[in-house]
Structure formats: structure tokens, C-alpha cells
Design a protein around this motif. Sequence first.
Motif, short mmCIF file in Angstrom:
data_model
loop_
_atom_site.label_atom_id
_atom_site.label_comp_id
_atom_site.label_asym_id
_atom_site.label_seq_id
_atom_site.Cartn_x
_atom_site.Cartn_y
_atom_site.Cartn_z
N ILE A 1 9.16 -3.10 0.30
CA ILE A 1 8.99 -1.76 -0.26
C ILE A 1 7.49 -1.45 -0.36
O ILE A 1 6.72 -2.27 -0.86
N TYR A 2 7.08 -0.31 0.14
CA TYR A 2 5.69 0.13 0.02
C TYR A 2 5.55 1.06 -1.18
O TYR A 2 6.43 1.90 -1.42
N ASP A 3 4.45 0.93 -1.89
CA ASP A 3 4.16 1.84 -3.00
C ASP A 3 5.30 1.96 -4.00
O ASP A 3 5.50 3.03 -4.59
N VAL B 1 8.24 2.65 -3.70
CA VAL B 1 9.35 3.56 -3.42
C VAL B 1 9.83 3.54 -1.97
O VAL B 1 11.01 3.78 -1.71
N ILE B 2 8.93 3.26 -1.03
CA ILE B 2 9.34 3.44 0.36
C ILE B 2 9.95 2.15 0.90
O ILE B 2 9.26 1.14 1.05
N LEU B 3 11.23 2.21 1.18
CA LEU B 3 11.94 1.03 1.66
C LEU B 3 11.76 0.92 3.17
O LEU B 3 12.17 1.81 3.91
N VAL B 4 11.10 -0.13 3.61
CA VAL B 4 10.79 -0.23 5.03
C VAL B 4 11.65 -1.26 5.76
O VAL B 4 12.13 -1.02 6.86
N LEU B 5 11.84 -2.40 5.14
CA LEU B 5 12.71 -3.42 5.74
C LEU B 5 13.88 -3.65 4.82
O LEU B 5 13.72 -3.76 3.61
N LEU C 1 0.40 -7.88 3.88
CA LEU C 1 1.09 -6.77 3.24
C LEU C 1 0.50 -6.46 1.87
O LEU C 1 0.43 -5.31 1.45
N GLN C 2 0.04 -7.52 1.19
CA GLN C 2 -0.47 -7.37 -0.18
C GLN C 2 -1.55 -6.32 -0.29
O GLN C 2 -1.64 -5.60 -1.27
N GLY D 1 2.22 -3.07 -0.12
CA GLY D 1 3.59 -3.39 0.24
C GLY D 1 3.99 -4.64 -0.50
O GLY D 1 3.15 -5.44 -0.92
N GLU D 2 5.29 -4.82 -0.69
CA GLU D 2 5.75 -5.94 -1.48
C GLU D 2 7.08 -6.43 -0.93
O GLU D 2 7.94 -5.62 -0.59
N VAL D 3 7.21 -7.75 -0.83
CA VAL D 3 8.51 -8.31 -0.46
C VAL D 3 9.31 -8.39 -1.74
O VAL D 3 8.99 -9.16 -2.64
#
Lengths: 270, 299
Positions: free
Chosen positions: A16-18, A20-24, A58-59, A63-65
Motif C-alpha cells: 500500500i502506498y501512502d 491508501v493506494i493498494l498496488v499489490l 519501497l520504504q 510504500g509499505e508491505v
Amino acid sequence: MSENKPLVAVNNIEVIYDHVILVLRGVSLEVPEGGIVALLGANGAGKTTTLKAVSKLLQSERGEVTKGQIEFKGQDTKSLVPNQMVSRGLIQVMEGRHCFEHLSIEENLLTGAYTNKGGRQKIRDQLELVYSYFPGLKERRSSLAGYISGGEQQMTAIGRALMATPSLILLDEPSMGLAPQLVEEIFEIVKRLNTEEGVSFLLAEQNVTMALRYADYGYILENGRVVMDGEAATLADNEDVKEFYLGLGGGERRSYRDVKHYRRRKRWLA
Amino acid sequence: MDVVFFFEVLISGMLSGVMYSLVALGFVLIYKASGVFNFAQGAMVLLAALTFVRFLEMGLPIWLALSLTLLVMVVLAVLIEKLVLSHLVNQPLIILFMATIGLNFFLEGLAQGVWDSQVHGLDLGIEDVPLAAVEEVTGMFISVFDVVAAVIAGSLVLVLSIVFHKTKVGRALRAVSDDHQAAMSVGIPLDRLWAIVWAIAGVVALVAGALWGQRLGVQFSLSIIALKALPVLILGGFNSILGAIVAGLLIGSGEKLAEVFLGPYVGGGIEAFFPYVLAMLILFIRPEGLFGDKIIERV
């Protein structure tokens, strides 16, 4: 491909970025020791995000896993930072080369040896090894990286990664903006590094034809999910892959309704 | 024209320019390592000088006061990295710049809050008197203090140039200033390098603060001398250590010569703004400065 213990195992990760944004959503993949694995997909499918999740870059992009885990050499990498990944043998070559423009080619290469604790002679030897794969770089060693061609920059970027004596290189879009002949040259070198130096590769590519020709195994990403995976040869033979990624249509036009029927295998549930 | 007088103005101008170089060096260091103009450099000069002078006033011997102040500047650098910079990695440079503006006001407040806002005299034990030998031979008045300052600045420049161009850490620092994320991707520990470079900038701030402090007294206006360094930076190039010293010499001698020989025709007082005019002209001709890295554009 399962006889070797995987070098990298990505298990069902969500990124998830920021906040809110689900990318994977639920990406799983494995890179075996000594393998070349291709990560294929269109723009925005999540290839780069997957690579950056593995390399920990990503950090710095907010972005965050948030779910799942990533193991490198059997060790959970959750708490590690990029330079620790590099010293453990995993390095990423970013999309768009990212050479240090104001440094010469040789200085660029030497920055890759930052985590190389082998001492002066080891680093010299490694530099000669890199030059033996990229003789063109040796000739232009003192040119500023900002002024060399795109192909030379890509080679500098790969050479710089090699300086860290990695066991796995994450290679993001090496073909970007390069002439077809150069792309082939670079893939040839990747193959040689794989067989001669034993470096494994995880390769994100839009150029599916080229990637499947050199990889052993492939994963196809769409909208942040793995929709298909298999041996490179099997993928290259698949009708859907042929039609949507290789541009080899079956002849007559088909209705859109009839296509896109991948068998979605949720490997992590197995 | 009196030749002796001309050279006296030229040389003392150059020597006072070296004092600007000292301040400019701090800016160059941080610019080289992160690509950002550190607005807080002036506040760091103030903080360093104030800390140093207050330790001296407590009766500590000079070496102890000096080492304690060095320690304070290093700790400060580590804190700045941990609390401010580490959260801004890979953000646009303007964001980092804004952070240093905030830092500037914070440090100014901190320095005066912890110590005080009085004017403190500082005596480093270097006399501000004409060098006797030079006076005897040539009849010129050249201050001992200026010469000492120039020697210190010269050695700083030499050491820092070697660090940046010959060592692994220096190479890594230059890589970071080109591309933060690429530097991280090849395994350069950004946090540690930034802490190191801010610590070095802190040490340079201490040297500048101590020398300027003896000249002007340690007081708030020390944080404003940063403005004097601006034309030096523009002339020499923001990322050139050598540029900082050469431009310091040019600006220093330029402003003194202009004041003495041009001033009388235009009513005097041009020393204060002459450097800025020079800097503006340079911006027209060579925006990267005399020694700065070329701006590389790919089309």
C-alpha cells in the motif's frame, strides 16, 4: 524448479502506498538459486513495486508491505534496510538506469562496491571482471556518466550492481528506451553472467518476447496480482500470452467476451 | 597610483574574502552531499560560536571547550539526521530546503535560549595586529589574524577536497547528491553519510564562528554573515570546494578594490552590495558558477 531451495520467496504480499493506494494484492513468487525469473506485465501492473518491495527501496517512496512476507536466503527481511540487503547479496538495478551523472563511469562502478568489504585488491579484481563483460565501458572509463549513451548507461548500471558481488540482481526494465540490437546484447550479457558467474536474476520486463527467450520461468502480473506463471517455454506457447503479450493473434478477430480466461491459481492457498 | 597601497588593499581584501569562504564551505559540503541549500548554516555558525564562547566563559581551558563544542555539533548533526532528514529521503529537494528554513529558526532560538543573546567577546589568542616582517620589507599592513585565518581555511579546503575526491566516503557522498534513491539502491547508507556530512559542516561552522566571533564578537549577527557567503557560493559554484576558496578571494579583493578605487566616484558604500552585483553577472554568463559541476541536460 523446486529441487533447489529458493533464493527469494515472496509470500502473498500486499503493498500500500501512502496508506491508501493498494498496488499489490497477494503477490507470491520464487526465484531459485541460479535462475532467471521474468516478471511480466503492462504498465502499472506492479512489476516495479514488487521489485522495490524485495529490495526494500519501497520504504523511501512511502510504500509499505502490509501483508505477507519476503524471505531472502531463508531469512525474513522485514526489518532490513536497502544497504543491508545489498551486503547480504541482493541488489536492484532501477528502471531508467539512474547512473550518477557527475561521476565518471569508473567512479559509478566503484560506488557499487560500497558494501564490498573485500579490500582494495578484491575491488580491483571485481572491476576488471566487470570490464571483461563490458569492454566498451573500460574504453570510456573516465567519461562522465551523464554524457554517455543510453546503452552504456544501462551497462554501467548493471556493472555497478555487479561490483557488490551479488547473488541476485533485480533488473527493472533493462530494455527501456534502447535499440532492439542493444537490448539483445544486454540480455546476452545477463545470460552469460547467470551461467558463468552464477548470478540469479529477477527481471521485470515489458518486452515479453525477449524476456521469455532468456528466462527460465515467468510470472505475469495484472492489476497487482499474479494471473499466470509457468516455465518460460510453456508461457510462450500459451494462447492468451501469445495474443495479449506477444502480439501473435490467432488470425481471425475474436469477441472481447471470449478472451482473458486465465486460470487464476492461488498458489499461496495450495 | 600608489602600488604599495594597491597591493595592501588587494591582499587584505583577499584575506577577508577567505573568511567568507569559511562560511561558504559549510554550504558547499551539505549541497554536495544532498543537493540542497542548507538555509540553517548561518544558525549553525551562531550556535557553534555561542556554545564555544560560553564554555570558555565557564573557565574551561580552550582545548576542552573546543572539544566539547565539537561534540555538541556532532550530536546535533546526528539528531538533525534522525529527526528531520531521515523522514524526507527521496522527497523533492524544495521540501528538504524548506526543512532547513525551519531548522534555521529553531537553531537560532535554541542557541539563544540555552545560552543568551548578549554580545560576548572571544579571544582565541591570535593577535589582530600587522605582521611585522611584511611591514618592514614592503611597508604593507597585513594582519596576523587574517593570515592565520587564511592558513586555516586553506588547510580545510585541502583536506575536504581530498576527502571528497579520493576516498570511498567522498565518492559515495557525491553519488548521493546526484541521485538519492540510486545511491540507496547500490547499498550506500544514506542516514550514516548524512550524519557524517552534517557533522563536518558543524565543525566548519565552529571554525568560521570562532574566527568571525573574535572579529565581530559572538552575537546574533553571526547568523547573518551567511548572507555574505551567498555571492561566494554563486561565483564559485554551489558544489565546488575549490570554488568556495577561489570565489572568496575574488569577492573579498573585488569588494575592497571597488570600495577604495571606485567608491569615491559614486559616493562610496559600494562594498556592501558589490559582491551581489558580481554574483548576478556570473549568473548571466555561467549559472553553475566558475567551478561548479556542469548542469547536464539530455535531450
